[in-house]
Design an enzyme around this catalytic site. Sequence first.
Site, PDB file in Angstrom:
ATOM      1  N   HIS A 338       0.831  -1.208   0.000  1.00  0.00           N
ATOM      2  CA  HIS A 338       0.000   0.000   0.000  1.00  0.00           C
ATOM      3  C   HIS A 338       0.868   1.262   0.000  1.00  0.00           C
ATOM      4  O   HIS A 338       0.830   2.062   0.952  1.00  0.00           O
ATOM      5  CB  HIS A 338      -0.909   0.004   1.238  1.00  0.00           C
ATOM      6  CG  HIS A 338      -2.369   0.129   0.900  1.00  0.00           C
ATOM      7  ND1 HIS A 338      -3.063  -0.833   0.211  1.00  0.00           N
ATOM      8  CD2 HIS A 338      -3.268   1.113   1.154  1.00  0.00           C
ATOM      9  CE1 HIS A 338      -4.319  -0.470   0.068  1.00  0.00           C
ATOM     10  NE2 HIS A 338      -4.478   0.720   0.625  1.00  0.00           N
ATOM     11  N   ASN A 344      -4.240   2.764  -4.487  1.00  0.00           N
ATOM     12  CA  ASN A 344      -3.544   1.469  -4.406  1.00  0.00           C
ATOM     13  C   ASN A 344      -4.357   0.320  -5.000  1.00  0.00           C
ATOM     14  O   ASN A 344      -3.816  -0.536  -5.697  1.00  0.00           O
ATOM     15  CB  ASN A 344      -3.212   1.158  -2.951  1.00  0.00           C
ATOM     16  CG  ASN A 344      -2.247   2.147  -2.336  1.00  0.00           C
ATOM     17  OD1 ASN A 344      -1.069   2.167  -2.651  1.00  0.00           O
ATOM     18  ND2 ASN A 344      -2.761   2.996  -1.453  1.00  0.00           N
TER      19      ASN A 344
END
Length: 513
Positions: A338, A344
């Site tokens: 992430h 993401n």
Amino acid sequence: MEAHQKNPFSGPVTVFQERRLPEQARPVGYAALIDAYELAVPIPVRLTAIGLHHRIKEADNWLLLTPRHEPEASLEGHLIFALKYEGLDLAVLKRLLLTVGDEPIEEIVQASPTGGYARRIWFLYEWLTRRRLSLPDAQNGSYVPVVDPKQQWATGGKTVSRYRVKDNLPGTPDFCPMVFKTKLITDFVDMDLKNQAEKAVAAVPKDIMARAAAFLLLKDSKSSYVIEGENAPQDRIQRWGRAIGEAGLRALDLDELNRLQNIVIGDQRFIRMGLRAEGGFVGTHDRDTQAPLPDHISARQDDLPSLIDGLVAFDRLAADLDPVIAASVLAFGFVYIHPFEDGNGRIHRYLIHHTLAQKGFSPPGVIFPISAAILDEIEQYRIVLESYSKRLLPVIDWRPTASNNVEVISDTADFYRFFDATPHAEFLFGCIQRTIEQDLPQETAYLKSHDIALTAIMNRVEMPDRMAEKLILFVRQSGGHLSKKRREREYEALTDTEVEDLENIIKDAFDDH
């Protein structure tokens, strides 16, 4: 007692690290090493123990072997047992090897300088810790693979003369998740989905295939936003769709990831672009105190550069790894790390397309609507993501920040470098199978029926193409009939006989396909 060992190897138990055993048994291999050296690591999905009976049993993610399989109660005994029966868990191995230090490993190698397991342990020690032991290069012994290819997926490998091993690890010390050779994955590989996709595409006229590909591309882009809970405007969906359509054309590096984030994020005024400068987590906040309630904690910001370097190296080095397995490792590794404040999830799914296209798995010009398949299996997708997050969270020490974020205060980088990506690969194979066997044929069949209906409509009643296309849509939306509202508003010029004929034309065209 071994050097640095905190507790002796335990006897038979019924509970290990809050996990019940199917029956009383003695933990061995990784379980015994984690317990004896008090390693703060994500517990492997599958553990092994020695049962009290002379039968092999599998239940509740435990493999119970017989007393004749029991290893010597020592570091060497359990370590060799783990390599032999449990494969490589690099996160556990690294923490273990850092804990025990040089001397015990040197003793293992010196006691068996030509032994295959000893030389594998030696290689893994230097590869994982990046420390060189005080040992001369191996002179004898057949070359042995570091990864047992019967247990886990590996690359072709390269020989390393110092240890007389073949380094067939699919990544680097910066990033190297592993995938086990389960029956499900082996069956998927044997299906040769790439060849199935090529045959499916070749059987469709090029003009229809081009239109189907365009539709599936936008479907994937839209679904990727929906997964994130966003109802994005059409221009953002189309812009991201164009990016997905170019997947695999550019080499992966940090600049490319930053470019993708810029495409994904529409309004950048409230988002810090680029790598995170603070911690990150996925979850919610306490309604009263706004304290973070994480379901998943992202990699520490200080570890992001080396983790991204690892992702990039994996993308370039795992050339002979199965494309779907490689895509699973890269994409899910990215989403666990992430690295950005936002974007993401969509980039994670883009990386699936990137890998499949780069490795020639996707037919030219065709994007499998992976995100649409994921959206239809969203609960299973979450279960797969949590298959690691739930095991990772308990071993991360963190504290809330003044801004209600999280600050990780323990060393966690290795837990993002090394994890078991087997559930993720199994899930992705299933999604790809569905797109090849369902989504692609259904869309091409729809377009064939649409073209037949459109031609027949125009032969029966002369009207603009756009009006005829909307008629097909309206009739199909209303269960085979043109609604009274649509007829009075847009098709009032048609006679009752014409409406009935056109409804039958549309019904026949789609019933035949």
